[in-house]
Structure formats: structure tokens, C-alpha cells
Design an enzyme around this catalytic site. Structure first.
Site, short mmCIF file in Angstrom:
data_model
loop_
_atom_site.label_atom_id
_atom_site.label_comp_id
_atom_site.label_asym_id
_atom_site.label_seq_id
_atom_site.Cartn_x
_atom_site.Cartn_y
_atom_site.Cartn_z
N LYS A 112 -44.50 55.75 -21.84
CA LYS A 112 -44.37 55.09 -20.53
C LYS A 112 -43.07 55.57 -19.90
CE LYS A 112 -46.71 50.71 -20.00
NZ LYS A 112 -46.55 49.29 -19.70
N LYS A 136 -43.61 54.75 -26.19
CA LYS A 136 -44.85 54.13 -25.69
C LYS A 136 -45.54 55.05 -24.68
CE LYS A 136 -43.55 50.02 -24.12
NZ LYS A 136 -43.57 48.59 -23.72
N1 C2G Z 1 -49.57 41.63 -17.86
C1 C2G Z 1 -50.48 40.68 -17.39
N2 C2G Z 1 -51.19 40.94 -16.27
C2 C2G Z 1 -51.03 42.11 -15.60
C3 C2G Z 1 -50.10 43.06 -16.07
C4 C2G Z 1 -49.37 42.80 -17.21
O1 C2G Z 1 -50.64 39.60 -18.00
N3 C2G Z 1 -51.78 42.32 -14.47
C5 C2G Z 1 -48.82 41.32 -19.08
C6 C2G Z 1 -49.12 42.31 -20.22
O2 C2G Z 1 -50.30 41.93 -20.91
C7 C2G Z 1 -47.86 42.13 -21.09
C8 C2G Z 1 -46.76 41.82 -20.05
O3 C2G Z 1 -47.45 41.44 -18.84
O4 C2G Z 1 -48.01 40.98 -21.94
C9 C2G Z 1 -45.87 43.01 -19.77
O5 C2G Z 1 -46.68 44.09 -19.37
P1 C2G Z 1 -46.13 45.59 -19.62
O6 C2G Z 1 -44.76 45.71 -19.06
O7 C2G Z 1 -47.20 46.55 -19.20
O8 C2G Z 1 -46.01 45.56 -21.20
P2 C2G Z 1 -46.48 46.70 -22.24
O9 C2G Z 1 -46.09 48.03 -21.74
O10 C2G Z 1 -47.91 46.40 -22.54
O11 C2G Z 1 -45.51 46.42 -23.49
O12 C2G Z 1 -44.43 45.57 -27.99
C10 C2G Z 1 -45.26 45.23 -26.92
C11 C2G Z 1 -45.08 46.18 -25.76
O13 C2G Z 1 -43.71 46.32 -25.44
C12 C2G Z 1 -45.86 45.64 -24.55
#
Ligand code: C2G
Length: 127
Positions: free
Chosen positions: A46, A44
Site C-alpha cells: 500500500k 502491505k
Molecule cells: N473500513 C470500513 N469501511 C470502509 C473502508 C475501511 O469499515 N469503507 C475499515 C477497514 O475494514 C479497516 C479500517 O477501516 O478495519 C481501516 O481501513 P484501511 O486503512 O484500509 O486498513 P487496512 O489497510 O485494511 O489495514 O493489520 C491490519 C491492517 O493494518 C489493516
């Protein structure tokens, strides 16, 4: 029992993550969180500050979370939905539309992201 699943890295856990997990849990009875492994995070593009075991430990301590499983690739969601008998898939709406293929297997809901916080912002602010 209505089972809900969501996926993410959940690094440097913050209140935006909590708001997502809280709303997801409120939409059902049992919430599974599939947390990205360190290897999958590389796919990803990340780099998490906390390791997978530590992010898993933190998530398992949250009252809204009933079970934590590893997210190892992009292709496990249909298998997970079947394997865990999932009724509802929830993600923040930065992913809107990306997982609509799951609608053949369960309900799909994209929730509004919490404004004003993100792991990236935390890292930048601390620099
Ligand atoms: N999130 C949110 N508000 C934020 C930050 C994050 O609602 N201010 C939500 C994201 O939309 C996601 C969840 O928290 O649904 C987890 O965020 P991340 O850890 O950034 O997830 P991500 O890297 O987008 O991974 O297969 C899907 C991926 O693994 C998603």
C-alpha cells in the site's frame, strides 16, 4: 475500563473509516488505533498519500480515538493486546477470520464495512 484496539492505514480519511472508529469506540471505553507506518505499508503493498506522522496527527484529532500507536509488522498484535491490556479487537469484515488467533487473548469482532467509499475509490475518482 473496556479497552478496544483496531489496526489500519487510514489514508485519505473518509466517512467509512469514521463509521468503523465510532462503532469500535461504542463497544468499549477506550480506543487505541494502531496505524500502519510507511515502512509497514510497503509490506502491505500500500502506498499512502499522507505520511505516517500526518495520518497519526489526523487520527489523534478524532473524538472516538484515545490513543494512536504505530503498526510496524504483522506480528505485533498479541504483544499489543497484552501490553495495553486490550479486551476487544475490532476490524472491518474484509478481514473476517484473519485475526481469530487473537481469540485466545481478547474478544474479536469484525464489523461490516461501510459500503460506497474507499481510499482506492477516492483516488480513482480523482484521476
Ligand atoms: N473500513 C470500513 N469501511 C470502509 C473502508 C475501511 O469499515 N469503507 C475499515 C477497514 O475494514 C479497516 C479500517 O477501516 O478495519 C481501516 O481501513 P484501511 O486503512 O484500509 O486498513 P487496512 O489497510 O485494511 O489495514 O493489520 C491490519 C491492517 O493494518 C489493516
Amino acid at each position: 475500563m473496556k479497552k478496544v484496539i483496531t489496526y489500519g492505514t487510514f489514508d485519505l480519511l473518509h466517512w467509512g473509516h469514521i463509521e468503523l472508529l465510532k462503532r469500535a469506540k461504542e463497544m468499549g471505553d477506550y480506543l487505541i488505533v494502531a496505524i500502519s507506518t510507511d515502512e509497514f505499508n510497503q509490506l502491505k503493498h500500500k502506498e499512502a498519500y499522507h505520511s505516517f506522522p500526518h495520518r497519526k496527527l489526523i487520527l489523534e484529532s478524532i473524538r472516538y480515538v484515545d490513543q494512536v500507536i504505530p503498526e510496524e509488522n504483522w506480528d505485533q498484535k498479541i504483544t499489543d493486546v497484552k501490553k495495553y491490556g486490550i479486551d476487544l479487537f475490532v476490524m472491518g469484515d474484509d478481514w473476517r477470520g484473519e485475526f481469530d488467533f487473537l481469540k485466545d487473548y481478547c474478544e474479536v469482532v469484525y464489523l461490516p464495512r461501510t459500503k460506497g467509499i474507499s481510499t482506492t475509490q477516492i483516488k480513482d475518482d480523482l484521476k
